[in-house]
Every structure is written in structure tokens, then in C-alpha cells.
Design an enzyme around this catalytic site. Sequence first.
Site, PDB file in Angstrom:
ATOM      1  N   CYS A  21      25.795  97.006 -14.034  1.00  0.00           N
ATOM      2  CA  CYS A  21      26.541  97.755 -14.965  1.00  0.00           C
ATOM      3  C   CYS A  21      27.121  97.008 -16.121  1.00  0.00           C
ATOM      4  CB  CYS A  21      27.400  97.888 -14.258  1.00  0.00           C
ATOM      5  SG  CYS A  21      28.320  99.639 -15.486  1.00  0.00           S
ATOM      6  N   ASP A  62      36.156 103.114  -6.797  1.00  0.00           N
ATOM      7  CA  ASP A  62      36.049 101.803  -7.312  1.00  0.00           C
ATOM      8  C   ASP A  62      37.508 100.866  -6.756  1.00  0.00           C
ATOM      9  OD1 ASP A  62      35.642  99.693  -9.357  1.00  0.00           O
ATOM     10  OD2 ASP A  62      34.980 100.876 -10.867  1.00  0.00           O
TER      11      ASP A  62
END
Length: 205
Positions: A10, A127
Site C-alpha cells: 500500500c 490494523d
Amino acid sequence: MTTPLFIKICGLRTEGDVDAAVDAGADAIGFVFADSPRTVDAGTARRLAERVPPGVLTVGVFRGQPVEEVRALTLASGVRAVQLHGDEGREYYDALRPQGWTLIRATSSEGGTPRCGELGEDLLLLDAPAPGAGVPWNWGAEGFTPPAGRWLLAGGLTPENVVEAVRTTAPWGVDVSSGVESRRGVKDPALIRAFVEAVRAADAF
């Protein structure tokens, strides 16, 4: 034979970033549209996404933005998945579902283990409480229960710790950003390769 772990890289911003991730064998690449050192505009994301082969999923990452903005940027950039990284409710997923995009819900395990699909998402990303900071969270904590289904582990992963993280939590996939950077916001092709190789080594066990 088990299915190989899904790997998402990402925060890509350049042609070199994209080529390095694709060449290393990433399954998905993410472009950040939220406020971040890694933010790109829709035009840049579209130009970069056009370099990506069909088998690699392109993802737009958003955080707390109006659903109209999410839809407009996703359409303008041409990415095929939307990752919502804030407190977006089910109404966001319901509003975005008709476009046919893959929907990813990013959250933390604070307050209990979330369940993939409970807001209408296709994938769940677990996360750290402070996303994008590059700080690992305690995924090996006593009492942590990994989610069921298709979920990605994220938060402070690096080529050095991803094998342990995968063996501890048994995720469906992994997501990395800061852990493959030479400095904040700048990807390192060698670290991208090393990360993917480490994940594939974990696959072998």
C-alpha cells in the site's frame, strides 16, 4: 495444498513503486486518497493503475471522507477496490456496493475482534490503532482471537517480522506500507521484494 497468502503493498506513488510491487508478486496494490505522506491524486492513481496487470487488484484507500468523494475518486482513478479506513458505517458499503467494487473495511481489534462481512465488506483488514505509523500492535497478545474468513493483517509489518506475525495469527493475507519504505512515504524496491519473499517463505510452513 493451502492457498498462498494474499499480499497487498500500500501507499504506492510512482511507476517504480508499482513495477517493484508487481514484479515481486504482490496480489494487490494500494493508492492512498486520505490525508497522508503517501497521498496521490486521482490522475496519478489512474496513470499508475494502468500499469497494473489484470490479476493484481488496485485499491483506493480512504479515511473519513464523504461517500460522494469516495465514489468520485474511485471512478476517476479507475481502481477496482475501495478500502475504508475510518468510522464509516454500513451505509457507505451499501452505497458503494452497486458499482461492483471490492470493498475492504480497515479497523483495529480494540474493543473486540471484528467479524468480516458484518458491515457488508468483502475483506477485513485488521490494523494497528494508529494506522500508517509503522508501529506493530500486539497480535500475539493473550486473548486475541483472529477473525474468521478473509482478513488481512496489517500494522508495523516488515520483512523481518512478517513470518512470526503470520505464524502467530494465521491471516488470509497481509498488508504493508511503511515496512517497505526507506523513509516515510518513499518505497524501497529491495524491501518490497524482501517482504514478498518472506511471506512466501511463511507460506511454505
